[in-house]
Design a protein around this motif. Structure first.
Motif, PDB file in Angstrom:
ATOM      1  N   ALA A 132       4.941  18.919 -16.435  1.00 15.83           N
ATOM      2  CA  ALA A 132       5.452  20.090 -17.181  1.00 15.83           C
ATOM      3  C   ALA A 132       4.406  21.192 -17.247  1.00 15.83           C
ATOM      4  O   ALA A 132       4.741  22.361 -17.442  1.00 15.83           O
ATOM      5  CB  ALA A 132       5.860  19.671 -18.595  1.00 15.83           C
ATOM      6  N   GLN A 133       3.133  20.840 -17.080  1.00 15.63           N
ATOM      7  CA  GLN A 133       2.056  21.835 -17.149  1.00 15.63           C
ATOM      8  C   GLN A 133       1.479  22.167 -15.766  1.00 15.63           C
ATOM      9  O   GLN A 133       0.371  22.703 -15.654  1.00 15.63           O
ATOM     10  CB  GLN A 133       0.923  21.331 -18.061  1.00 15.63           C
ATOM     11  N   GLY A 134       2.188  21.792 -14.708  1.00 13.69           N
ATOM     12  CA  GLY A 134       1.760  22.198 -13.369  1.00 13.69           C
ATOM     13  C   GLY A 134       0.855  21.214 -12.642  1.00 13.69           C
ATOM     14  O   GLY A 134       0.281  21.537 -11.605  1.00 13.69           O
ATOM     15  N   VAL A 135       0.742  19.999 -13.170  1.00  8.94           N
ATOM     16  CA  VAL A 135      -0.124  18.994 -12.525  1.00  8.94           C
ATOM     17  C   VAL A 135       0.756  17.992 -11.774  1.00  8.94           C
ATOM     18  O   VAL A 135       1.702  17.445 -12.346  1.00  8.94           O
ATOM     19  CB  VAL A 135      -0.965  18.243 -13.588  1.00  8.94           C
ATOM     20  N   ALA A 136       0.458  17.759 -10.496  1.00  7.91           N
ATOM     21  CA  ALA A 136       1.160  16.713  -9.743  1.00  7.91           C
ATOM     22  C   ALA A 136       0.558  15.366 -10.151  1.00  7.91           C
ATOM     23  O   ALA A 136      -0.647  15.263 -10.365  1.00  7.91           O
ATOM     24  CB  ALA A 136       0.994  16.937  -8.250  1.00  7.91           C
ATOM     25  N   VAL A 137       1.409  14.350 -10.272  1.00  4.38           N
ATOM     26  CA  VAL A 137       0.914  13.031 -10.703  1.00  4.38           C
ATOM     27  C   VAL A 137       1.238  11.994  -9.630  1.00  4.38           C
ATOM     28  O   VAL A 137       2.363  11.942  -9.119  1.00  4.38           O
ATOM     29  CB  VAL A 137       1.527  12.606 -12.055  1.00  4.38           C
ATOM     30  N   VAL A 138       0.241  11.187  -9.307  1.00  2.00           N
ATOM     31  CA  VAL A 138       0.400  10.139  -8.302  1.00  2.00           C
ATOM     32  C   VAL A 138       0.203   8.789  -8.999  1.00  2.00           C
ATOM     33  O   VAL A 138      -0.776   8.604  -9.726  1.00  2.00           O
ATOM     34  CB  VAL A 138      -0.664  10.292  -7.190  1.00  2.00           C
ATOM     35  N   ILE A 139       1.141   7.876  -8.810  1.00  2.00           N
ATOM     36  CA  ILE A 139       1.005   6.532  -9.380  1.00  2.00           C
ATOM     37  C   ILE A 139       0.824   5.574  -8.198  1.00  2.00           C
ATOM     38  O   ILE A 139       1.684   5.495  -7.319  1.00  2.00           O
ATOM     39  CB  ILE A 139       2.239   6.120 -10.227  1.00  2.00           C
ATOM     40  N   VAL A 140      -0.299   4.868  -8.196  1.00  2.00           N
ATOM     41  CA  VAL A 140      -0.696   4.086  -7.021  1.00  2.00           C
ATOM     42  C   VAL A 140      -0.344   2.603  -7.193  1.00  2.00           C
ATOM     43  O   VAL A 140      -0.632   2.002  -8.228  1.00  2.00           O
ATOM     44  CB  VAL A 140      -2.223   4.211  -6.794  1.00  2.00           C
ATOM     45  N   GLU A 183       0.835  -1.215   0.000  1.00  2.00           N
ATOM     46  CA  GLU A 183       0.000   0.000   0.000  1.00  2.00           C
ATOM     47  C   GLU A 183       0.862   1.255   0.000  1.00  2.00           C
ATOM     48  O   GLU A 183       1.069   1.890   1.035  1.00  2.00           O
ATOM     49  CB  GLU A 183      -0.958  -0.037   1.198  1.00  2.00           C
ATOM     50  N   ASN A 184       1.385   1.581  -1.176  1.00  2.00           N
ATOM     51  CA  ASN A 184       2.188   2.797  -1.273  1.00  2.00           C
ATOM     52  C   ASN A 184       2.037   3.415  -2.651  1.00  2.00           C
ATOM     53  O   ASN A 184       1.492   2.804  -3.574  1.00  2.00           O
ATOM     54  CB  ASN A 184       3.638   2.515  -0.900  1.00  2.00           C
ATOM     55  N   LEU A 185       2.499   4.643  -2.761  1.00  2.00           N
ATOM     56  CA  LEU A 185       2.328   5.372  -4.016  1.00  2.00           C
ATOM     57  C   LEU A 185       3.518   6.292  -4.255  1.00  2.00           C
ATOM     58  O   LEU A 185       4.296   6.579  -3.345  1.00  2.00           O
ATOM     59  CB  LEU A 185       0.998   6.156  -3.986  1.00  2.00           C
ATOM     60  N   ASP A 186       3.650   6.695  -5.503  1.00  4.81           N
ATOM     61  CA  ASP A 186       4.707   7.640  -5.889  1.00  4.81           C
ATOM     62  C   ASP A 186       4.050   8.959  -6.254  1.00  4.81           C
ATOM     63  O   ASP A 186       3.021   8.969  -6.940  1.00  4.81           O
ATOM     64  CB  ASP A 186       5.464   7.128  -7.125  1.00  4.81           C
ATOM     65  N   ILE A 187       4.657  10.068  -5.800  1.00  7.98           N
ATOM     66  CA  ILE A 187       4.126  11.385  -6.159  1.00  7.98           C
ATOM     67  C   ILE A 187       5.207  12.133  -6.939  1.00  7.98           C
ATOM     68  O   ILE A 187       6.366  12.191  -6.505  1.00  7.98           O
ATOM     69  CB  ILE A 187       3.745  12.211  -4.911  1.00  7.98           C
ATOM     70  N   TYR A 188       4.837  12.668  -8.086  1.00 12.82           N
ATOM     71  CA  TYR A 188       5.759  13.453  -8.916  1.00 12.82           C
ATOM     72  C   TYR A 188       5.220  14.876  -8.983  1.00 12.82           C
ATOM     73  O   TYR A 188       4.040  15.088  -9.283  1.00 12.82           O
ATOM     74  CB  TYR A 188       5.835  12.862 -10.326  1.00 12.82           C
ATOM     75  N   PHE A 189       6.096  15.847  -8.718  1.00 11.52           N
ATOM     76  CA  PHE A 189       5.653  17.234  -8.605  1.00 11.52           C
ATOM     77  C   PHE A 189       6.029  18.066  -9.820  1.00 11.52           C
ATOM     78  O   PHE A 189       7.066  17.829 -10.443  1.00 11.52           O
ATOM     79  CB  PHE A 189       6.268  17.874  -7.358  1.00 11.52           C
ATOM     80  N   PRO A 190       5.202  19.082 -10.103  1.00 12.49           N
ATOM     81  CA  PRO A 190       5.591  20.031 -11.140  1.00 12.49           C
ATOM     82  C   PRO A 190       6.771  20.865 -10.663  1.00 12.49           C
ATOM     83  O   PRO A 190       7.085  20.861  -9.467  1.00 12.49           O
ATOM     84  CB  PRO A 190       4.348  20.902 -11.321  1.00 12.49           C
TER      85      PRO A 190
END
Ligand code: KYN
Length: 306
Positions: A115-123, A73-80
């Motif tokens: 690149a367009q300011g959206v944070a992305v989370v991969i679950v 139960e973990n996830l990766d967060i990538y920031f703009p």
């Protein structure tokens, strides 16, 4: 096959298919047109793997963040670039028939979106045979609750899922957030080449590791749940995009169309897109490209551009 009818639905079309044809319809790699089946699956993993390596090397990130106590139960967060607690978040659930795939090879859309300011989370979620469908749905729910709690100032949480991951994302349309401490700020759904009625899967070889009964399939079927639901969409502005590839199988195409129609009947703000000249795998791996039609569609929705 004795399966009682539900609601207004006539006999489900898949019930008329032979066992071989059903197997064929629910084997996405048999419908690809540019590569062989094996090669398509290999390319899909390879592009996912490369995209994830690139994302981790070039974007600020938090990896393997626990959203629950379980090991999986973990996830990766990538920031703009401009890190802000108030970014919109796009949360992605990978595909692989609930039995393959991993967050570590699924960061397809990270670079174009961040690149367009959206944070992305991969679950990450516990795929079968470790996890059951009920557990995976519960994990998806908790991953979203975690993001909302962690980033209460987010400018919207958008859920994206591919294939089995689109099923998990679609189940979130029906989640009961009152059981959790917060209601997530859900603003949109991107459901890509998904499966919304799990009943046919019970009769295919894909059910080997899943061990789903018909009852499990119905309890976890967004198509069935939505048909029976009396609840209204929480937020009428929340947009649900149902997307399928031109070269997805006819059964995948039918599932997407019927789910879209059921969303419309339920009062959801839904739209349907069949993407030209892409198969079940290209439809998602092309999200690595800035100028791909689906990348643009997702960005326009999140950035609220006309
Ligand atoms: N690896 C995947 C990733 C995403 C979506 C489906 C798959 C599949 O493997 C589907 C099935 N096993 C197939 O051979 O078509």
């Amino acid at each position: 096959m004795e399966v009682p009818e539900r609601g207004r639905r006539a006999e489900a079309p898949w019930k008329k298919l032979s066992k071989e044809e059903l197997e064929n319809q629910y084997s996405p790699s048999r419908w690809v047109i540019r590569l062989g089946a094996e090669e398509a699956l290999r390319t899909y993993s390879q592009i996912g793997d490369e995209a994830t390596k690139r994302a981790r090397a070039t974007r600020r990130n938090l990896l393997h963040v626990p959203y629950g106590d379980g090991e999986g139960e973990n996830l990766d967060i990538y920031f703009p670039e401009q890190v802000s607690e108030a970014s919109p978040f796009c949360v992605f659930f990978h595909g692989g028939y609930w039995q393959s795939g991993s967050k570590d090879t699924s960061a397809f859309m990270v670079n174009p979106l961040t690149a367009q300011g959206v944070a992305v989370v991969i679950v990450a979620y516990d795929i079968a045979p470790k996890g059951t469908l009920d557990q995976m749905v519960h994990q998806a729910t908790r991953s979203i609750v975690y993001i909302q709690k962690q980033y209460p100032r987010n400018e919207g949480i958008y859920l994206c899922g591919h294939s089995a991951g689109a099923h998990l994302a679609a189940m979130m349309l029906l989640a009961d957030w009152t059981k959790h401490a917060v209601a997530p700020n859900l603003r949109g759904f991107f459901l890509v080449s998904g499966i919304y009625d799990l009943e046919p899967i019970v009769f295919t070889s894909q059910n080997g590791p899943l061990l789903m009964t018909l009852e499990d399939a119905r309890r976890n079927g967004p198509q069935q749940l939505l048909e029976a639901a009396l609840t209204q969409p929480v937020d009428p502005a929340c947009h649900v995009l149902v997307i399928v590839g031109q070269h997805d199988s006819p059964e995948f195409s039918r599932q997407s169309r019927e789910f879209y129609q059921t969303l419309c009947r339920g009062g959801w703000n839904a739209s349907f897109e069949e993407l030209h000249d892409v198969d079940h795998f290209e439809i998602i791996w092309k999200l690595t490209q800035d100028d791909y039609v689906l990348t643009q569609m997702i960005l326009r929705t999140i950035l609220q551009e006309p």
